[in-house]
Design an enzyme around this catalytic site. Structure first.
Site, short mmCIF file in Angstrom:
data_model
loop_
_atom_site.label_atom_id
_atom_site.label_comp_id
_atom_site.label_asym_id
_atom_site.label_seq_id
_atom_site.Cartn_x
_atom_site.Cartn_y
_atom_site.Cartn_z
CG ASP A 446 -2.24 0.64 1.02
OD1 ASP A 446 -2.34 1.49 0.13
OD2 ASP A 446 -3.19 0.30 1.75
CG ASP A 514 -9.53 2.25 -0.08
OD1 ASP A 514 -9.12 1.09 -0.26
OD2 ASP A 514 -8.87 3.12 0.51
C1 GLA Z 1 -5.76 1.70 2.34
C2 GLA Z 1 -6.19 0.55 1.47
C3 GLA Z 1 -7.23 -0.27 2.16
C4 GLA Z 1 -6.69 -0.77 3.48
C5 GLA Z 1 -6.21 0.39 4.33
C6 GLA Z 1 -5.49 -0.09 5.57
O1 GLA Z 1 -6.78 2.63 2.49
O2 GLA Z 1 -6.64 0.99 0.23
O3 GLA Z 1 -7.65 -1.34 1.37
O4 GLA Z 1 -5.63 -1.66 3.23
O5 GLA Z 1 -5.32 1.24 3.60
O6 GLA Z 1 -5.03 0.92 6.37
#
Ligand code: GLA
Length: 691
Positions: A446, A514
């Site tokens: 990420d 997300d």
């Molecule tokens: C980001 C990702 C999510 C999740 C969060 C965790 O927003 O896109 O899918 O993994 O971080 O903190």
């Protein structure tokens, strides 16, 4: 295929359906001749001797006709190359010759101590032209203010239309189309990563429809800041220039003996409409970009929406058991398993399992997950650090910051300076150790904030940090992949903030957004599919009402059919799903596994875009085809229209595997398939097999 004129000054590259031709004049001007349907060398030579327009002094005959306009001389267009050395600004090159080999054409130019090489490649069986540039400096420092990867020139037409993908967090890759007007349209990112705001892709057409007409597309393979400028010049000609970095304020300084290779800017001509262009991009990425694309991606479970930061080994075991019973093949523990990461305020940077949550490390959970017949995956965000972490306390100077200025925090985190060798070495040690200590099969990587204070001690605004961060990321990923060939990687950046051909060449799939609302997702997926294939597009079924975004309630059927259009995942709190829901989910997962080869490896046809009523996507592989259809809202009780299918044999019969009904190919092609959806947020999957 490459054809070269006898005098070594005209070149034609050809793929199955298209050709690309360039020519160096005897004044060493590199002119663009052709990009479009296949032509031969004789055609290119005929184009090469056409005189340039005889403009009066306020226009340059070179503008809109050069392959790679440099700064300086008789040019008024945006330069693709802008160099400053101690004594000089701009470039005045001489043609030195060409080399060809390994399917690549290299055109070599020199301006004093600076060698400029333009690279061209058409990977086998595609109509994609990959272009990039290398700059080698033998002289004193040369400052690269701008060094784009390529400039693309379109043929003369009356009115061009631009397609682009725009968005923001939770709303990525939304497609818009608008007519070009005189001047420039500039898209890009000055955020240090590809960004949610624009995908590095544009398409230009004049009158294309989904399945007909000429479409030109360009896509950049770079995961940092970038810029694509589409210019309509005074004489209507259109050029597209793109590369790394957003601003002109300087990309890098090349010291003596140093060189810079730009990212690849790929271009594609297609006459199959927007759909044909997308299928050509998809086939190219599956064959030449995405690692191991012939291997289907497993159905995964991800813990994020179910448990967020409140996680424990026991609770993850319970989720894993339910996921396994549903047919899930890969179980991923998201954020919250390491360091003091009980919220987004602490722990980033400390990549060791939290001892209270995982007293025996990750191995016992990984073993349990493997025992259930699934692969095991983890979430990491290696390029970041919370101020409240052991790593930051030990190395406060390892982050990007400008001495004497505030360190801007987003989501309570700072960006590590991956241009530093010690930082990359530390991360390598941590990640390599993690993958060696527990049997990890999958890493979700990420990146949850943009660059703001891209500085360095003793050098408050070092330009190279922007480029070197991306190079550092690529080097780290490459090294980890080489050391752990069995581990798959997902690129995530708060959803779809880092999706481009560069990251896709070293990751196995991407987290699309997300936003897991299944209705919003249809539009996001529609945009995503313009350039990238379903094979990399991760999509999860989460809880209803949707907790992350909008509280919209939808049936399990609608959520599954929406997510089944990509790489299916499940991300709900399974401990709260009823027995009935779990049983239904199991059936959908089973159905997905049956259609997976078509979705992940087949050709995609967008039958109807998501615009409020009925939308549908069809995937075709060999003798089988599958249609996924969604109805957002039925109006006035009207029956939904039949879906005219694509790519079937009109003379063949097709059996519907859902109903056993036999359909004539010609009927499905010309009159359509009736899908009988009703009400709001209804959806269906129809499989057809040639008899
Ligand atoms: C980001 C990702 C999510 C999740 C969060 C965790 O927003 O896109 O899918 O993994 O971080 O903190």
């Amino acid at each position: 295929m490459l054809e070269i004129s006898e005098d070594g000054r005209t070149w034609v590259l050809s793929g199955p359906a298209s050709s690309y031709a360039v020519h160096v004049t005897d004044r060493d001007e590199l002119l663009h001749l052709h990009w479009g349907p296949r032509i031969g060398l004789a055609d290119a030579e005929a184009l090469a001797v056409r005189p340039l327009p005889d403009y009066w002094p306020f226009e340059s005959p070179l503008d809109g006709r050069e392959e790679y306009p440099v700064e300086g001389g008789p040019r008024f267009v945006r330069p693709a190359l802008s160099v400053r050395t101690a004594g000089r600004r701009g470039t005045e090159w001489r043609f030195e010759g060409h080399d060809a080999g390994d399917g690549e054409l290299r055109l070599r130019f020199r301006d004093g101590d600076l060698a400029v090489t333009l690279h061209y490649r058409m990977p086998s069986a595609t109509d994609v032209v990959e272009r990039w540039v290398t700059l080698d400096n033998r002289g004193p420092d040369a400052e690269l203010l701008r060094a784009d990867s390529a400039t693309w020139t379109l043929p003369d037409r009356d009115a061009w239309r631009l397609s682009q993908l725009h968005g923001r967090w939770g709303a990525e890759s939304r497609l818009t189309r608008s007519g070009l007007t005189h001047g420039e349209k500039v898209i890009g990112s000055r955020r240090g990563h590809t960004s949610h705001q624009h995908l590095p892709w544009v398409a230009l057409d004049t009158d294309a429809t989904e399945e007909r007409g000429e479409v030109y597309g360009c896509a950049l393979g770079w995961s940092g800041s970038w810029r694509i400028a589409v210019a309509q010049l005074p004489d209507e000609r259109v050029q597209i220039t793109g590369g790394a970095g957003y601003d002109e304020s300087g990309l890098l300084t090349l010291g003596t003996g140093e060189s810079y290779t730009t990212p690849v800017f790929a271009g594609l001509w297609s006459e199959g409409g927007f759909g044909g262009a997308s299928r050509a991009w998809h086939a190219y990425q599956r064959a030449h970009v995405i690692p191991d694309a012939g291997r289907d991606r497993p159905v995964l479970f991800n813990s994020w929406e179910a448990t967020e930061f409140d996680i424990s080994e026991e609770q993850q075991r319970a989720l894993a058991e339910r996921a396994a019973a549903m047919g899930v093949e890969l179980f991923v523990v998201d954020d919250g398993w390491f360091g003091a990461r009980t919220s987004d305020r602490a722990g980033l940077g400390d990549w060791t399992p939290n001892p209270d949550r995982f007293p025996g490390g990750l191995k016992p959970l990984a073993d349990h997950v493997h025992g259930l017949g699934m692969q095991f995956g983890i979430w990491v965000e290696p390029e970041m650090v919370n101020a409240d972490s052991d790593l930051y306390r030990a190395h406060p100077d390892w982050v990007q910051y400008q001495p004497g200025r505030k360190r801007t925090e987003f989501r309570n985190q700072l960006v590590l300076n991956l241009a530093r060798d010690d930082v990359r070495e530390y991360l390598w040690g941590q990640l390599h150790g993690l993958l060696a200590d527990a049997p990890v099969d999958y890493v979700k990587w990420d990146f949850n904030r943009c660059f703001t204070d891209a500085g360095w001690p003793d050098d408050p605004y070092p330009q190279r940090l922007w480029v070197d961060h991306v190079r550092g990321l690529y080097a780290l990923l490459d090294r980890l992949r080489a050391a752990h060939p069995g581990v798959a990687f997902e690129s995530c950046s708060g959803g779809g903030g880092r999706i481009d051909l560069g990251v896709l060449s070293r990751t196995d799939q991407v987290w699309t957004s997300d936003n897991t609302d299944p209705l919003d997702r249809l539009a996001i997926q529609h945009g995503f599919s313009q350039i990238h294939p379903a094979r990399v597009m991760a999509a999860w079924v989460t809880d209803s009402p949707n907790v992350m975004l909008n509280q919209r309630a939808s049936s399990l059927r609608f959520r599954f059919v929406s997510a089944m259009a990509g790489v299916l995942g499940v991300g709900g709190d399974l401990t709260r799903w009823t027995g009935e829901e779990l049983a239904e989910a199991r059936e959908w997962v089973e159905l997905y596994k049956e259609i997976r080869p078509m979705v992940q490896r087949g050709d995609q046809y967008r039958l109807r875009p998501p615009q409020g009523g009925l939308s549908a996507v069809q995937y075709v592989l060999g003798d089988e085809t599958v249609v996924l259809a969604w109805l957002q809202a039925q109006r006035y009780g009207e029956p939904v229209p039949a879906l005219r299918l694509c790519a079937l044999d009109p003379a063949a019969s097709y059996e519907c595997l859902e109903t056993g009904e036999i359909h004539r190919g010609a009927v499905l092609l010309h009159h359509g398939l009736r899908v009988g959806l009703r009400g709001d947020l209804d959806a269906t999957v129809v499989r057809l097999k040639r008899k």
